[in-house]
Scaffold this motif. Structure first.
Motif, PDB file in Angstrom:
ATOM      1  N   GLN A 232     -10.799  50.716  17.661  1.00  0.00           N
ATOM      2  CA  GLN A 232     -11.683  50.736  18.822  1.00  0.00           C
ATOM      3  C   GLN A 232     -11.075  49.853  19.892  1.00  0.00           C
ATOM      4  OE1 GLN A 232     -15.864  49.819  18.131  1.00  0.00           O
ATOM      5  NE2 GLN A 232     -15.992  48.768  20.102  1.00  0.00           N
ATOM      6  N   SER A 233     -11.066  50.327  21.120  1.00  0.00           N
ATOM      7  CA  SER A 233     -10.550  49.563  22.253  1.00  0.00           C
ATOM      8  C   SER A 233     -11.625  49.466  23.325  1.00  0.00           C
ATOM      9  CB  SER A 233      -9.294  50.228  22.823  1.00  0.00           C
ATOM     10  OG  SER A 233      -8.791  49.499  23.914  1.00  0.00           O
TER      11      SER A 233
ATOM     12  N   LEU B  21     -16.651  57.994  22.871  1.00  0.00           N
ATOM     13  CA  LEU B  21     -16.439  57.443  24.212  1.00  0.00           C
ATOM     14  C   LEU B  21     -17.773  56.917  24.709  1.00  0.00           C
ATOM     15  CD1 LEU B  21     -14.300  60.338  25.748  1.00  0.00           C
ATOM     16  CD2 LEU B  21     -13.457  58.065  25.161  1.00  0.00           C
ATOM     17  N   SER B  22     -17.820  55.654  25.123  1.00  0.00           N
ATOM     18  CA  SER B  22     -19.097  55.103  25.547  1.00  0.00           C
ATOM     19  C   SER B  22     -18.919  54.085  26.656  1.00  0.00           C
ATOM     20  CB  SER B  22     -19.828  54.456  24.359  1.00  0.00           C
ATOM     21  OG  SER B  22     -19.047  53.426  23.785  1.00  0.00           O
ATOM     22  N   ALA B  23     -20.024  53.815  27.345  1.00  0.00           N
ATOM     23  CA  ALA B  23     -20.075  52.807  28.398  1.00  0.00           C
ATOM     24  C   ALA B  23     -21.236  51.866  28.109  1.00  0.00           C
ATOM     25  CB  ALA B  23     -20.259  53.461  29.762  1.00  0.00           C
ATOM     26  N   PHE B  24     -21.023  50.574  28.375  1.00  0.00           N
ATOM     27  CA  PHE B  24     -22.033  49.549  28.160  1.00  0.00           C
ATOM     28  C   PHE B  24     -22.358  48.881  29.492  1.00  0.00           C
ATOM     29  CE2 PHE B  24     -19.924  50.093  24.168  1.00  0.00           C
ATOM     30  CZ  PHE B  24     -20.849  49.809  23.173  1.00  0.00           C
TER      31      PHE B  24
ATOM     32  N   SER C 238     -15.585  51.875  26.190  1.00  0.00           N
ATOM     33  CA  SER C 238     -15.127  51.738  24.812  1.00  0.00           C
ATOM     34  C   SER C 238     -14.621  53.086  24.302  1.00  0.00           C
ATOM     35  CB  SER C 238     -16.266  51.245  23.919  1.00  0.00           C
ATOM     36  OG  SER C 238     -15.843  51.077  22.581  1.00  0.00           O
ATOM     37  N   LEU C 239     -13.496  53.051  23.583  1.00  0.00           N
ATOM     38  CA  LEU C 239     -12.916  54.245  22.962  1.00  0.00           C
ATOM     39  C   LEU C 239     -12.692  53.937  21.478  1.00  0.00           C
ATOM     40  CD1 LEU C 239     -11.362  56.981  22.802  1.00  0.00           C
ATOM     41  CD2 LEU C 239      -9.305  55.705  23.470  1.00  0.00           C
TER      42      LEU C 239
END
Length: 324
Positions: free
Chosen positions: A30-31, A295-298, A316-317
């Motif tokens: 995870q990056s 694939l996400s955004a916080f 985040s990937l």
């Protein structure tokens, strides 16, 4: 003859599908980085990198009570690093440090028990360090030098070294489901020498998702239970996960829990945390026979009172490879 061939092909296809659903191992990374959202920022939680290895345990080999109730059980190892900046890594002087500089490096182990009624309980332990020994400055300097970013000049203010032993508990419970949407309540508790917090909120999923006992949503795509009847052979869904968090202590902002700060003889700068933080996560998840991608955004509200920005965000990937 054709009917027999079609029947054989159908059986083989069914075997392949079942086989694909039940791969007992997965490995991946995870990056996290604020630059993933193309905001042109380099502040607060600015970078994270994590390596994962997970292996599933066959519930049929558990005790009778567990066999009757458990759909899946996954055990995992995790190596991770998080890096925190102030509003920038290049500041005119110490008065501009609105969020403490810190690195956090850890090794973790967790066990994830997932029940047939779609309640999941994940318990983990992390051992590590916050401070210069976590290598936050060295990694950020390497990234900036490699990609031609600005020169760092403010890491002398980072929080000092503090050994870490932290426990975490994550719980999920399905509330409602239709053919293309479901609603889950999620919660967590963190406790230890560096991170003490509790959070709760809903999770909404839209699309082709599987039950919580074998899904990207609960880090349970690894499985050895051939009896699991999944809703979809391939997951592809959107999710939204808002959460309210009550935070008691954060070593990346407050330093060593056992010492007064700033430590005498150092340039350490610590901050005052907000004890209530609202977070939002939204993203897209995909899981096939071999690969898992998320694939996400916080977007979080201000975590440290001195932060000049009222929110901060990062992308985040996650990529995992499943095998037998």
């Amino acid at each position: 003859m054709k009917i027999k061939l079609l029947a054989i092909a159908a059986c083989l296809l069914g075997s392949v599908t079942s086989f694909a659903q039940n791969r007992g191992h997965e490995i991946g990374f995870q990056s996290d980085n604020d630059s993933f959202l193309a905001q042109g920022s380099d502040r607060y939680y600015t970078n994270g990198f994590f390596l994962f290895y997970r292996v599933a345990h066959d519930p049929a080999k558990m005790g009778k009570r567990m066999r009757d109730d458990v759909a899946n059980a996954v055990f995992g190892f995790e190596l991770g690093q998080k890096i925190y900046n102030a509003r920038s890594g290049n500041l005119p002087d110490a008065s501009f440090v609105d969020r403490p500089f810190a690195g956090y490096l850890y090794l973790g182990f967790n066990g994830n028990v997932l029940y047939k009624n779609e309640t999941t309980i994940k318990l983990g332990v992390k051992v590590g360090v916050v401070g210069p020994a976590a290598g936050g400055y060295q990694i950020q300097k390497f990234i900036h030098n490699t990609f031609g970013f600005y020169e760092l000049n403010s890491w002398q203010y980072q929080v000092r070294n503090a050994a870490q032993l932290n426990l975490n508990l994550d719980v999920n419970k399905l509330l409602a489901r239709s053919s293309a949407a479901d609603l889950t309540v999620t919660g967590y508790v963190n406790a230890g020498t560096g991170f003490n917090a509790i959070g709760v909120g809903p999770m909404v999923r839209l699309g082709n998702f599987n039950q919580l006992f074998q899904s990207v949503s609960t880090q349970s795509t690894a499985s050895r239970n051939a009896a699991n009847q999944l809703l979809h052979n391939t997951e592809l869904f959107f999710y939204y996960k808002p959460q309210i968090n009550a935070v008691a202590y954060d070593a990346t902002a407050q330093g060593n829990i056992f010492k007064d700060h700033p430590e005498p003889g150092t340039q350490e700068i610590v901050g005052d945390i907000n004890h209530v933080v609202f977070s939002n996560q939204l993203g897209v998840s995909y899981a096939s026979s071999r690969f898992v991608v998320d694939l996400s955004a916080f977007i979080n509200t201000r975590e440290v009172k001195q932060m000049v920005k009222s929110t901060h965000q990062w992308g985040s990937l996650t990529v995992l490879y499943r095998f037998n």
